[in-house]
Design a protein around this motif. Sequence first.
Motif, mmCIF file in Angstrom:
data_model
loop_
_atom_site.group_PDB
_atom_site.id
_atom_site.type_symbol
_atom_site.label_atom_id
_atom_site.label_comp_id
_atom_site.label_asym_id
_atom_site.label_seq_id
_atom_site.Cartn_x
_atom_site.Cartn_y
_atom_site.Cartn_z
ATOM 1 N N LEU A 14 -27.437 53.373 26.119
ATOM 2 C CA LEU A 14 -26.826 52.384 27.020
ATOM 3 C C LEU A 14 -25.361 52.142 26.653
ATOM 4 O O LEU A 14 -24.527 51.879 27.513
ATOM 5 N N ALA B 89 -30.415 52.146 22.497
ATOM 6 C CA ALA B 89 -29.192 51.349 22.370
ATOM 7 C C ALA B 89 -27.964 52.250 22.454
ATOM 8 O O ALA B 89 -26.963 51.905 23.080
ATOM 9 N N GLN C 174 -22.010 43.658 36.848
ATOM 10 C CA GLN C 174 -23.404 43.273 37.068
ATOM 11 C C GLN C 174 -23.984 43.998 38.277
ATOM 12 O O GLN C 174 -25.116 44.495 38.235
ATOM 13 N N ILE D 32 -40.227 38.380 17.399
ATOM 14 C CA ILE D 32 -39.997 39.829 17.320
ATOM 15 C C ILE D 32 -40.419 40.385 15.963
ATOM 16 O O ILE D 32 -41.133 41.379 15.874
ATOM 17 N N SER E 272 -34.643 49.667 33.004
ATOM 18 C CA SER E 272 -33.698 49.874 31.922
ATOM 19 C C SER E 272 -34.312 50.513 30.671
ATOM 20 O O SER E 272 -33.938 51.613 30.265
ATOM 21 N N LEU E 273 -35.266 49.846 30.049
ATOM 22 C CA LEU E 273 -35.770 50.329 28.764
ATOM 23 C C LEU E 273 -36.433 51.694 28.885
ATOM 24 O O LEU E 273 -36.205 52.588 28.075
ATOM 25 N N HIS F 164 -30.537 43.671 30.265
ATOM 26 C CA HIS F 164 -31.698 44.240 30.974
ATOM 27 C C HIS F 164 -32.717 44.774 29.980
ATOM 28 O O HIS F 164 -33.927 44.617 30.149
ATOM 29 N N MET F 165 -32.214 45.468 28.957
ATOM 30 C CA MET F 165 -33.131 46.090 28.000
ATOM 31 C C MET F 165 -33.887 45.016 27.199
ATOM 32 O O MET F 165 -35.093 45.130 26.991
ATOM 33 N N VAL G 232 -24.702 47.644 37.136
ATOM 34 C CA VAL G 232 -25.817 47.868 36.192
ATOM 35 C C VAL G 232 -27.156 47.477 36.826
ATOM 36 O O VAL G 232 -28.192 48.016 36.452
ATOM 37 N N PHE H 38 -32.303 41.155 15.770
ATOM 38 C CA PHE H 38 -33.575 40.625 16.268
ATOM 39 C C PHE H 38 -34.752 41.189 15.475
ATOM 40 O O PHE H 38 -35.672 40.461 15.106
ATOM 41 N N ALA I 188 -24.077 43.720 29.526
ATOM 42 C CA ALA I 188 -24.808 43.599 30.796
ATOM 43 C C ALA I 188 -26.015 44.535 30.776
ATOM 44 O O ALA I 188 -27.127 44.166 31.172
ATOM 45 N N LEU I 189 -25.803 45.768 30.303
ATOM 46 C CA LEU I 189 -26.913 46.717 30.218
ATOM 47 C C LEU I 189 -27.931 46.269 29.175
ATOM 48 O O LEU I 189 -29.143 46.352 29.378
ATOM 49 N N LEU I 190 -27.418 45.767 28.048
ATOM 50 C CA LEU I 190 -28.325 45.361 26.972
ATOM 51 C C LEU I 190 -29.228 44.206 27.410
ATOM 52 O O LEU I 190 -30.401 44.154 27.048
ATOM 53 N N ASP J 217 -36.670 43.732 29.192
ATOM 54 C CA ASP J 217 -37.814 44.654 29.225
ATOM 55 C C ASP J 217 -38.641 44.566 27.947
ATOM 56 O O ASP J 217 -39.840 44.840 27.955
ATOM 57 N N TYR J 218 -38.000 44.193 26.852
ATOM 58 C CA TYR J 218 -38.743 44.011 25.603
ATOM 59 C C TYR J 218 -39.479 42.676 25.583
ATOM 60 O O TYR J 218 -40.221 42.386 24.642
ATOM 61 N N GLY J 219 -39.224 41.833 26.583
ATOM 62 C CA GLY J 219 -39.869 40.525 26.617
ATOM 63 C C GLY J 219 -39.131 39.494 25.780
ATOM 64 O O GLY J 219 -39.717 38.505 25.357
ATOM 65 N N ILE J 220 -37.835 39.716 25.549
ATOM 66 C CA ILE J 220 -37.031 38.766 24.775
ATOM 67 C C ILE J 220 -36.368 37.798 25.762
ATOM 68 O O ILE J 220 -35.732 38.233 26.724
ATOM 69 N N PRO K 152 -24.761 47.931 20.486
ATOM 70 C CA PRO K 152 -26.028 47.272 20.832
ATOM 71 C C PRO K 152 -27.078 47.398 19.713
ATOM 72 O O PRO K 152 -27.958 46.548 19.598
ATOM 73 N N LEU L 181 -35.657 50.318 16.889
ATOM 74 C CA LEU L 181 -35.508 49.129 16.038
ATOM 75 C C LEU L 181 -36.548 48.080 16.413
ATOM 76 O O LEU L 181 -37.138 47.434 15.553
ATOM 77 N N ILE L 182 -36.761 47.897 17.714
ATOM 78 C CA ILE L 182 -37.847 47.025 18.178
ATOM 79 C C ILE L 182 -38.905 47.957 18.763
ATOM 80 O O ILE L 182 -38.654 48.639 19.751
ATOM 81 N N LEU M 161 -30.016 44.632 18.324
ATOM 82 C CA LEU M 161 -31.442 44.945 18.194
ATOM 83 C C LEU M 161 -31.889 44.810 16.747
ATOM 84 O O LEU M 161 -32.972 44.304 16.453
ATOM 85 N N LYS N 286 -43.093 45.808 22.981
ATOM 86 C CA LYS N 286 -42.825 44.569 23.692
ATOM 87 C C LYS N 286 -43.274 43.402 22.823
ATOM 88 O O LYS N 286 -44.300 43.483 22.145
ATOM 89 N N VAL N 287 -42.517 42.325 22.864
ATOM 90 C CA VAL N 287 -42.809 41.186 21.993
ATOM 91 C C VAL N 287 -44.150 40.568 22.380
ATOM 92 O O VAL N 287 -44.443 40.364 23.555
#
Lengths: 319, 63, 144
Positions: free
Chosen positions: A275, A272, A291, C133, A300-301, C89-90, A294, C54, C85-87, C93-96, C47, A313-314, C51, A317-318
């Motif tokens: 980014l 976080a 957009q 989550i 990204s991750l 995407h992230m 980016v 969540f 915008a960047l967040l 990727d976490y599947g949210i 950001p 923090l997470i 996170l 993957k969910v």
Amino acid sequence: MAKFKLASYWASACGGCDVAILDVHEKILDIAAAADIVFWPIALDFKYQDVEAMPDGHIDVTLFHGAVRNSENEHLAHLLRAKSKALVAFGSCAHIGGIPGLANLFTKEEIFKRVYQETPSTVNPENITPQPKVTVAEGDLTIPELYNTVHTLNQVVDVDYYVPGCPPTPKQIWNVVQVIVSGKLPPKGSVIGASEKTQCDECTLKKNGEKKITAFKRIATAQPDPAICFLEQGFLCMGPATRGGCDTRCQLSGVPCRGCYGAPAGVLDQGAKALSAIASIIDAKEEAEVQRIVDQIPDSLRSFNRFGIPASLITRKVL
Amino acid sequence: MKRISIDPITRLEGHGKIDIFLADDGSVANCYFQVPELRGFEKFIEGMPIEEVPRVVSRICGV
Amino acid sequence: MTFEPKILGILCNWCSYTGADLAGTSRIKYSPNVRVVRVMCSGRVDPQFILKAFAEGADGVLVAGCHPGDCHYIEGNYKTIRRMALLKHMLADYGIEPERFRLEWVSAGEGDRWAHVVNKITEDVRKLGPSKIKKTAKKASPAA
């Protein structure tokens, strides 16, 4: 002075941390002079039963590399915790999950399917996958159970110190050894062998001034100037959100930082923060234009948090 | 049947375990070599930019 | 019983918080699902806040600030545009699911718009159901 007892163990790791210890070169003799090595699978022939036979607190310092990925890693983490006065999470995997932690973006089933069925080099018509216990004619065979989620060492046991890096630099390892030998141990929970500040703070690449980028470049398709800050040139670099202490080895080798030293002091989530830093230097105000820029970052991750997903923090993957 | 377990196999990179089963006369009846480790590089590099892959797969083995 | 989503709202002091106030003083009825935290500028939203929300069980997160060009600090919300915008995407990727996170512009005069934005995210998240989550983290915990 009496020798201190040192152990070094790899859990889910590549062995690079052990080799990094050997990379202190001739100083390894000084380590051997100061320490009795009581457990070190890569180099010496001790078995798990030798560790189990030790009284609690027998080992002075254990350098634990590798993430906790399966039941054997977890067992050894508990075992070495009990047998050690100081347990050190050594290297990115034990510290923040490391590269094995990328598996947290998938499930165990997805990984098994890919590895044991789909890869082009696999021939497995009976769909055999590893089972924790198999009965053969002679008796039962057991292997550890693979977990769905990769853990950092401190999610499993109490950790005394952290030494970041993938791998930690030999210079920092030597500093850590000297701290241990001196007996002047820092407060519990300290990150040792690294800086409190960021990579950018110690990076010597030329910075021209304010960073403003309108396009992200990739090393696959563009050639960076190795003397100038990567971010200024539009190449993604994790320097602003990564702890310093490695002498910016990657940047000086012509590739941007990928964040193996983890988050700097006071940061909860390296991805976080990374980014956030990158967002600050994008030179655009219109939403559509932002957009467009980016979207040029393909992954990204895994780009912003290459080494530290299990410690974020997470943490996965969910499901 | 007597069993000799060598766990872990040392002085090499990676995790290995050998179970040797001995017959009553002491000869080796059977022997199993097991690799108790998996990280899943085959899966977790999927979809990654190609230029990033060398820096990830170099962590398959650091020895 | 219908599922009532818990949504965190992070609102800028100058526009969106005042807009939310206006919705209240104008007696506009809207979903009570957003818990509001006031910050001085949407550009102050790290950001990490989102996170963490969540991770600790928020079903959705709504960030609201001044319309682009109207920032009290001139450029703060441009930074917000880029970060979020960047967040996004992230988070993907976490599947949210993308509907769980929204960035909206609400000015001090747009009480009705605030009500609309809150109703919209509440309905979207209600359709998705509770966030998994926190449950994932519990399931993945080594103690479990």
